[in-house]
Design a protein around this motif. Structure first.
Motif, PDB file in Angstrom:
ATOM      1  N   HIS A   1       0.809  -1.218   0.000  1.00  0.00           N
ATOM      2  CA  HIS A   1       0.000   0.000   0.000  1.00  0.00           C
ATOM      3  C   HIS A   1       0.845   1.273   0.000  1.00  0.00           C
ATOM      4  O   HIS A   1       0.299   2.377   0.036  1.00  0.00           O
ATOM      5  CB  HIS A   1      -0.969  -0.010   1.186  1.00  0.00           C
ATOM      6  N   GLN A   2       2.145   1.132  -0.044  1.00  0.00           N
ATOM      7  CA  GLN A   2       3.027   2.282  -0.227  1.00  0.00           C
ATOM      8  C   GLN A   2       3.354   2.501  -1.707  1.00  0.00           C
ATOM      9  O   GLN A   2       4.203   3.325  -2.043  1.00  0.00           O
ATOM     10  CB  GLN A   2       4.317   2.097   0.587  1.00  0.00           C
ATOM     11  N   PHE A   3       2.660   1.786  -2.564  1.00  0.00           N
ATOM     12  CA  PHE A   3       2.796   1.961  -4.009  1.00  0.00           C
ATOM     13  C   PHE A   3       2.583   3.435  -4.368  1.00  0.00           C
ATOM     14  O   PHE A   3       1.804   4.137  -3.728  1.00  0.00           O
ATOM     15  CB  PHE A   3       1.765   1.084  -4.724  1.00  0.00           C
ATOM     16  N   HIS A   4       3.268   3.889  -5.409  1.00  0.00           N
ATOM     17  CA  HIS A   4       3.374   5.330  -5.661  1.00  0.00           C
ATOM     18  C   HIS A   4       2.052   6.013  -5.987  1.00  0.00           C
ATOM     19  O   HIS A   4       1.974   7.245  -5.926  1.00  0.00           O
ATOM     20  CB  HIS A   4       4.380   5.593  -6.783  1.00  0.00           C
ATOM     21  N   ASP A   5       1.006   5.293  -6.327  1.00  0.00           N
ATOM     22  CA  ASP A   5      -0.280   5.953  -6.568  1.00  0.00           C
ATOM     23  C   ASP A   5      -1.234   5.821  -5.382  1.00  0.00           C
ATOM     24  O   ASP A   5      -2.292   6.443  -5.380  1.00  0.00           O
ATOM     25  CB  ASP A   5      -0.963   5.376  -7.820  1.00  0.00           C
ATOM     26  N   ILE A   6      -0.882   5.009  -4.383  1.00  0.00           N
ATOM     27  CA  ILE A   6      -1.758   4.821  -3.223  1.00  0.00           C
ATOM     28  C   ILE A   6      -1.372   5.784  -2.113  1.00  0.00           C
ATOM     29  O   ILE A   6      -2.158   6.653  -1.729  1.00  0.00           O
ATOM     30  CB  ILE A   6      -1.716   3.367  -2.722  1.00  0.00           C
ATOM     31  N   LEU A   7      -0.168   5.660  -1.601  1.00  0.00           N
ATOM     32  CA  LEU A   7       0.259   6.491  -0.482  1.00  0.00           C
ATOM     33  C   LEU A   7       0.282   7.986  -0.813  1.00  0.00           C
ATOM     34  O   LEU A   7      -0.131   8.800   0.015  1.00  0.00           O
ATOM     35  CB  LEU A   7       1.631   6.027   0.022  1.00  0.00           C
ATOM     36  N   PRO A   8       0.705   8.408  -1.999  1.00  0.00           N
ATOM     37  CA  PRO A   8       0.677   9.849  -2.308  1.00  0.00           C
ATOM     38  C   PRO A   8      -0.729  10.418  -2.479  1.00  0.00           C
ATOM     39  O   PRO A   8      -0.888  11.630  -2.512  1.00  0.00           O
ATOM     40  CB  PRO A   8       1.468   9.938  -3.615  1.00  0.00           C
ATOM     41  N   GLY A   9      -1.732   9.557  -2.609  1.00  0.00           N
ATOM     42  CA  GLY A   9      -3.094  10.062  -2.764  1.00  0.00           C
ATOM     43  C   GLY A   9      -3.471  10.413  -4.175  1.00  0.00           C
ATOM     44  O   GLY A   9      -4.426  11.161  -4.396  1.00  0.00           O
ATOM     45  N   SER A  10      -2.755   9.886  -5.157  1.00  0.00           N
ATOM     46  CA  SER A  10      -3.022  10.249  -6.547  1.00  0.00           C
ATOM     47  C   SER A  10      -3.789   9.171  -7.311  1.00  0.00           C
ATOM     48  O   SER A  10      -3.875   9.224  -8.530  1.00  0.00           O
ATOM     49  CB  SER A  10      -1.697  10.548  -7.271  1.00  0.00           C
ATOM     50  N   SER A  11      -4.332   8.189  -6.598  1.00  0.00           N
ATOM     51  CA  SER A  11      -5.089   7.138  -7.260  1.00  0.00           C
ATOM     52  C   SER A  11      -6.571   7.512  -7.313  1.00  0.00           C
ATOM     53  O   SER A  11      -6.972   8.605  -6.902  1.00  0.00           O
ATOM     54  CB  SER A  11      -4.888   5.804  -6.537  1.00  0.00           C
ATOM     55  N   ILE A  12      -7.410   6.590  -7.788  1.00  0.00           N
ATOM     56  CA  ILE A  12      -8.841   6.853  -7.877  1.00  0.00           C
ATOM     57  C   ILE A  12      -9.499   6.598  -6.524  1.00  0.00           C
ATOM     58  O   ILE A  12      -8.921   5.943  -5.647  1.00  0.00           O
ATOM     59  CB  ILE A  12      -9.500   5.990  -8.975  1.00  0.00           C
ATOM     60  N   ALA A  13     -10.715   7.075  -6.352  1.00  0.00           N
ATOM     61  CA  ALA A  13     -11.399   7.007  -5.060  1.00  0.00           C
ATOM     62  C   ALA A  13     -11.575   5.575  -4.576  1.00  0.00           C
ATOM     63  O   ALA A  13     -11.432   5.295  -3.382  1.00  0.00           O
ATOM     64  CB  ALA A  13     -12.752   7.705  -5.156  1.00  0.00           C
ATOM     65  N   TRP A  14     -11.895   4.666  -5.482  1.00  0.00           N
ATOM     66  CA  TRP A  14     -12.115   3.261  -5.082  1.00  0.00           C
ATOM     67  C   TRP A  14     -10.883   2.689  -4.398  1.00  0.00           C
ATOM     68  O   TRP A  14     -10.988   1.955  -3.411  1.00  0.00           O
ATOM     69  CB  TRP A  14     -12.470   2.433  -6.323  1.00  0.00           C
ATOM     70  N   VAL A  15      -9.707   3.021  -4.894  1.00  0.00           N
ATOM     71  CA  VAL A  15      -8.464   2.516  -4.318  1.00  0.00           C
ATOM     72  C   VAL A  15      -8.299   2.987  -2.880  1.00  0.00           C
ATOM     73  O   VAL A  15      -7.920   2.215  -1.988  1.00  0.00           O
ATOM     74  CB  VAL A  15      -7.258   2.955  -5.168  1.00  0.00           C
ATOM     75  N   HIS A  16      -8.626   4.239  -2.634  1.00  0.00           N
ATOM     76  CA  HIS A  16      -8.439   4.778  -1.284  1.00  0.00           C
ATOM     77  C   HIS A  16      -9.492   4.236  -0.320  1.00  0.00           C
ATOM     78  O   HIS A  16      -9.205   4.055   0.869  1.00  0.00           O
ATOM     79  CB  HIS A  16      -8.452   6.305  -1.330  1.00  0.00           C
ATOM     80  N   ARG A  17     -10.681   3.971  -0.803  1.00  0.00           N
ATOM     81  CA  ARG A  17     -11.681   3.328   0.061  1.00  0.00           C
ATOM     82  C   ARG A  17     -11.203   1.939   0.461  1.00  0.00           C
ATOM     83  O   ARG A  17     -11.333   1.535   1.621  1.00  0.00           O
ATOM     84  CB  ARG A  17     -13.031   3.255  -0.661  1.00  0.00           C
ATOM     85  N   GLU A  18     -10.669   1.203  -0.485  1.00  0.00           N
ATOM     86  CA  GLU A  18     -10.160  -0.136  -0.181  1.00  0.00           C
ATOM     87  C   GLU A  18      -8.944  -0.065   0.745  1.00  0.00           C
ATOM     88  O   GLU A  18      -8.788  -0.891   1.647  1.00  0.00           O
ATOM     89  CB  GLU A  18      -9.776  -0.856  -1.473  1.00  0.00           C
ATOM     90  N   ALA A  19      -8.096   0.940   0.550  1.00  0.00           N
ATOM     91  CA  ALA A  19      -6.912   1.099   1.402  1.00  0.00           C
ATOM     92  C   ALA A  19      -7.317   1.373   2.843  1.00  0.00           C
ATOM     93  O   ALA A  19      -6.742   0.800   3.785  1.00  0.00           O
ATOM     94  CB  ALA A  19      -6.032   2.229   0.875  1.00  0.00           C
ATOM     95  N   ARG A  20      -8.316   2.235   3.043  1.00  0.00           N
ATOM     96  CA  ARG A  20      -8.763   2.531   4.408  1.00  0.00           C
ATOM     97  C   ARG A  20      -9.306   1.277   5.086  1.00  0.00           C
ATOM     98  O   ARG A  20      -9.045   1.035   6.270  1.00  0.00           O
ATOM     99  CB  ARG A  20      -9.822   3.641   4.390  1.00  0.00           C
ATOM    100  N   ALA A  21     -10.058   0.467   4.329  1.00  0.00           N
ATOM    101  CA  ALA A  21     -10.589  -0.779   4.902  1.00  0.00           C
ATOM    102  C   ALA A  21      -9.459  -1.739   5.238  1.00  0.00           C
ATOM    103  O   ALA A  21      -9.491  -2.416   6.282  1.00  0.00           O
ATOM    104  CB  ALA A  21     -11.561  -1.415   3.910  1.00  0.00           C
ATOM    105  N   THR A  22      -8.455  -1.805   4.398  1.00  0.00           N
ATOM    106  CA  THR A  22      -7.319  -2.689   4.646  1.00  0.00           C
ATOM    107  C   THR A  22      -6.544  -2.245   5.873  1.00  0.00           C
ATOM    108  O   THR A  22      -6.158  -3.067   6.715  1.00  0.00           O
ATOM    109  CB  THR A  22      -6.389  -2.720   3.426  1.00  0.00           C
ATOM    110  N   TYR A  23      -6.317  -0.937   6.002  1.00  0.00           N
ATOM    111  CA  TYR A  23      -5.598  -0.432   7.168  1.00  0.00           C
ATOM    112  C   TYR A  23      -6.358  -0.728   8.459  1.00  0.00           C
ATOM    113  O   TYR A  23      -5.750  -1.001   9.503  1.00  0.00           O
ATOM    114  CB  TYR A  23      -5.352   1.069   7.037  1.00  0.00           C
ATOM    115  N   ALA A  24      -7.680  -0.671   8.416  1.00  0.00           N
ATOM    116  CA  ALA A  24      -8.475  -0.983   9.602  1.00  0.00           C
ATOM    117  C   ALA A  24      -8.291  -2.443   9.998  1.00  0.00           C
ATOM    118  O   ALA A  24      -8.158  -2.771  11.184  1.00  0.00           O
ATOM    119  CB  ALA A  24      -9.949  -0.684   9.343  1.00  0.00           C
ATOM    120  N   LYS A  25      -8.274  -3.344   9.019  1.00  0.00           N
ATOM    121  CA  LYS A  25      -8.052  -4.765   9.306  1.00  0.00           C
ATOM    122  C   LYS A  25      -6.644  -5.003   9.851  1.00  0.00           C
ATOM    123  O   LYS A  25      -6.451  -5.788  10.777  1.00  0.00           O
ATOM    124  CB  LYS A  25      -8.274  -5.592   8.039  1.00  0.00           C
ATOM    125  N   VAL A  26      -5.667  -4.326   9.268  1.00  0.00           N
ATOM    126  CA  VAL A  26      -4.284  -4.448   9.739  1.00  0.00           C
ATOM    127  C   VAL A  26      -4.168  -3.997  11.192  1.00  0.00           C
ATOM    128  O   VAL A  26      -3.540  -4.659  12.023  1.00  0.00           O
ATOM    129  CB  VAL A  26      -3.341  -3.613   8.838  1.00  0.00           C
TER     130      VAL A  26
END
Length: 213
Positions: free
Chosen positions: A65-90
């Motif tokens: 999730h530190q991929f260059h389009d996820i962590l910088p916030g430059s990806s699409i909205a769906w990606v960030h919704r999934e990232a937030r859910a993943t971080y909660a599980k982690v």
């Protein structure tokens, strides 16, 4: 060679966009360190089974999730919704590992303990250590010889004179006074909208009406 600020027209705001994603990443890194700390300590001291496979898998998830389009916030909205859910599980899984390791270190008994994963002493708890939690309501109150009150919780001793002014705050662990002798005293009953104490003899009380509570 480039001289001056490097202006990236299509990559602006990557340090501030999608704050929840950035917070999730940093919190995951903190929890991974803490989980490794307590799990390793418990494994050495109590034979606690070190969760190598789980930590290895979680580390790979966080790094992915530190991929260059996820962590910088430059990806699409769906990606960030999934990232937030993943971080909660982690966070939930790592918290479970931390708690299991701390229970193994605490052993039997019903005395609550406070663990400190920081690399420095915090609130009297040594770095990477633990100690019994402070009992609730341990702050003592007694009369001050010259009038007023003294509050003491074993860490700080605060003296309030008969006017309601804080005249001393003594750090008991460091054995030092934190209120300068000639410094401005704080009134324990002052509010943001009504300042009626100040330095005795030098200030004029404000006529502002205190905000209702």
């Amino acid at each position: 060679m480039w001289v001056g600020e490097l202006y990236l027209e299509l990559h602006r705001a990557t340090l501030t966009s999608q704050a929840k994603t950035k917070q999730g990443n940093r919190r995951s890194e903190h929890l991974l360190r803490e989980a490794e700390l307590w799990a390793a300590t418990a494994a050495v001291r109590t034979g606690f089974p070190y969760p190598y496979e789980d930590l290895d898998r979680i580390w790979k998830t966080v790094l992915l999730h530190q991929f260059h389009d996820i962590l910088p916030g430059s990806s699409i909205a769906w990606v960030h919704r999934e990232a937030r859910a993943t971080y909660a599980k982690v966070a939930a899984e790592l918290t479970g590992i931390v708690e299991a390791a701390q229970r193994a270190l605490a052993g039997e008994g019903d005395t609550p303990l406070v663990f400190n994963a920081a690399p420095h002493t915090r609130a009297g708890v040594p770095a990477g250590g633990a100690r019994p939690a402070a009992a609730a309501g341990r702050t003592g109150l007694r009369a001050r010889p010259d009038g007023g009150h003294v509050l003491d919780n074993g860490l700080l001793r605060v003296e309030i004179d008969e006017r309601g002014l804080i005249v001393s705050v003594h750090d008991l662990e460091a054995d030092r006074e934190t209120v300068a002798p000639a410094g401005r005293r704080a009134c324990s009953s002052c509010t943001r909208t009504s300042r009626t104490c100040g330095t005795p003899g030098t200030s004029t009380p404000s006529t502002a009406t205190p905000s209702p509570t």
